[in-house]
Design an enzyme around this catalytic site. Structure first.
Site, PDB file in Angstrom:
ATOM      1  CB  SER A  10      78.764  69.213   6.586  1.00  0.00           C
ATOM      2  OG  SER A  10      78.784  69.034   6.897  1.00  0.00           O
ATOM      3  CG  HIS A  34      77.925  72.205  10.069  1.00  0.00           C
ATOM      4  ND1 HIS A  34      76.684  72.661  10.329  1.00  0.00           N
ATOM      5  CD2 HIS A  34      77.434  70.602   9.458  1.00  0.00           C
ATOM      6  CE1 HIS A  34      76.197  71.787  11.819  1.00  0.00           C
ATOM      7  NE2 HIS A  34      76.206  70.882  10.369  1.00  0.00           N
ATOM      8  CG  ASP A  36      77.460  67.237   9.472  1.00  0.00           C
ATOM      9  OD1 ASP A  36      76.756  67.710  10.797  1.00  0.00           O
ATOM     10  OD2 ASP A  36      78.088  67.145   8.869  1.00  0.00           O
ATOM     11  CG  MET A  38      77.073  61.868  12.751  1.00  0.00           C
ATOM     12  SD  MET A  38      76.289  61.595  11.215  1.00  0.00           S
ATOM     13  CE  MET A  38      76.466  62.512   9.798  1.00  0.00           C
ATOM     14  CG  HIS A  67      74.553  68.793  13.331  1.00  0.00           C
ATOM     15  ND1 HIS A  67      74.116  68.954  12.223  1.00  0.00           N
ATOM     16  CD2 HIS A  67      73.318  68.791  14.174  1.00  0.00           C
ATOM     17  CE1 HIS A  67      73.094  68.403  12.241  1.00  0.00           C
ATOM     18  NE2 HIS A  67      72.592  68.370  13.370  1.00  0.00           N
ATOM     19  CG  MET A  69      73.673  64.773  13.608  1.00  0.00           C
ATOM     20  SD  MET A  69      74.092  64.361  12.280  1.00  0.00           S
ATOM     21  CE  MET A  69      75.174  65.587  12.639  1.00  0.00           C
ATOM     22  CG  MET A 138      68.098  67.870  11.249  1.00  0.00           C
ATOM     23  SD  MET A 138      69.672  68.538  10.425  1.00  0.00           S
ATOM     24  CE  MET A 138      70.036  67.320   9.021  1.00  0.00           C
ATOM     25  CG  ASP A 176      72.644  70.193   8.007  1.00  0.00           C
ATOM     26  OD1 ASP A 176      73.304  69.650   7.240  1.00  0.00           O
ATOM     27  OD2 ASP A 176      73.863  70.018   9.235  1.00  0.00           O
TER      28      ASP A 176
HETATM   29  C1  DX5 Z   1      74.265  64.811   7.775  1.00  0.00           C
HETATM   30  C2  DX5 Z   1      74.759  66.513   8.667  1.00  0.00           C
HETATM   31  C3  DX5 Z   1      74.815  67.577   7.103  1.00  0.00           C
HETATM   32  C4  DX5 Z   1      75.691  66.759   5.832  1.00  0.00           C
HETATM   33  C5  DX5 Z   1      75.083  67.823   5.094  1.00  0.00           C
HETATM   34  O1  DX5 Z   1      72.806  64.590   8.690  1.00  0.00           O
HETATM   35  O2  DX5 Z   1      74.010  67.040   9.304  1.00  0.00           O
HETATM   36  O3  DX5 Z   1      75.940  68.368   7.597  1.00  0.00           O
HETATM   37  O4  DX5 Z   1      76.469  67.053   6.251  1.00  0.00           O
HETATM   38  O5  DX5 Z   1      75.873  67.103   3.512  1.00  0.00           O
HETATM   39  P1  DX5 Z   1      75.024  67.647   2.415  1.00  0.00           P
HETATM   40  O6  DX5 Z   1      74.975  69.449   2.339  1.00  0.00           O
HETATM   41  O7  DX5 Z   1      76.050  67.437   1.502  1.00  0.00           O
HETATM   42  O8  DX5 Z   1      73.627  67.488   1.983  1.00  0.00           O
HETATM   43 ZN    ZN Z   2      75.137  68.625   9.882  1.00  0.00          ZN
END
Ligand code: DX5
Ligand code: ZN
Length: 225
Positions: A10, A34, A36, A38, A67, A69, A138, A176
């Protein structure tokens, strides 16, 4: 059929001022990147969106695992497929017709993923598995990197894996949140075969080496080493 593990670092844990270099540092080691996304609505955090994905797409050949969110993925998700994402995952909690959106994403040329957040049961979504390419469970509450892995959420991975076996489905089971050298084997034993890792990769001195180590641990636990 047991597939080889997918390791998806990520970039949330990378240095955003050097995104292109950070992604190139995992070329040849990572299976997917990956990403993210948000929106400060679905989750409190705010990260990156379509313009960054479009720019970054040109900087690497590694497939993108986006991903989302975000609220209203019906409106925004197809553009990520059009931007060249390999897999686009949206959240069950944000979408009232996951099958329709999965079909739209597939028609736009992407794999379709459905994410299940910490407080959402997976049971109501098991019947949707045939319409999906990826189901993301998750192992934390979505929203921030660097959180502690929650092993109790692996029961959902087990439920999904059982349904896949019974119905002989072809779908990736992705986990994840808090995936690292001390947790990845438990996730793999529960039935995951795609692993997101932010801190464990980009917090390491040598990200490519960290990926190889995670892959070895996952493959061992999956019995494909
Ligand atoms: C959090 C993200 C994850 C995050 C994971 O909501 O969806 O992808 O980057 O980070 P780590 O591996 O540090 O938990
Ligand atoms: Zn993620």
């Amino acid at each position: 059929m047991t597939l080889s593990p997918i390791i998806a670092p990520s970039i949330l844990a990378s240095d955003f001022s050097r995104l292109g270099e950070e992604v190139r540092a995992i070329e040849g080691a990572a299976d997917w990147v990956h990403v993210d996304v948000m929106d400060n609505h679905f989750v409190p955090n705010l990260t990156i969106g379509l313009p960054v994905v479009q720019s970054l797409r040109k900087a690497t050949s590694i497939p993108f695992d986006v991903h989302l969110m975000i609220t209203d993925p019906q409106r925004w998700a197809p553009a990520y497929a059009e931007a060249g994402a390999y897999n686009v995952t949206f959240h069950a909690e944000a979408c009232d017709d996951p099958v329709a959106l999965a079909k739209t994403l597939r028609a736009a040329g992407a794999k379709a993923g459905l994410a299940i957040d910490r407080d959402t049961p997976v049971e109501p979504y098991l019947e949707l598995l045939p319409y999906l390419d990826t189901i993301l469970i998750m192992t934390i509450k979505a929203g921030f990197g660097g959180q502690a892995f929650m092993p109790e959420l692996l029961d959902k991975v087990r439920d999904v894996r059982r349904r896949i076996a019974v119905n002989d489905l072809e779908i990736r089971v992705e986990v994840d949140g808090g995936i690292a050298a001390d947790t990845i084997e438990r996730a793999a034993e529960a039935g995951a075969d795609a692993f997101v890792a932010g801190t464990a990769v980009y917090g390491a001195a040598d990200p490519a080496e960290a990926i190889r180590k995670l892959r070895g641990l996952a493959a061992g636990a999956m019995g494909v080493a």
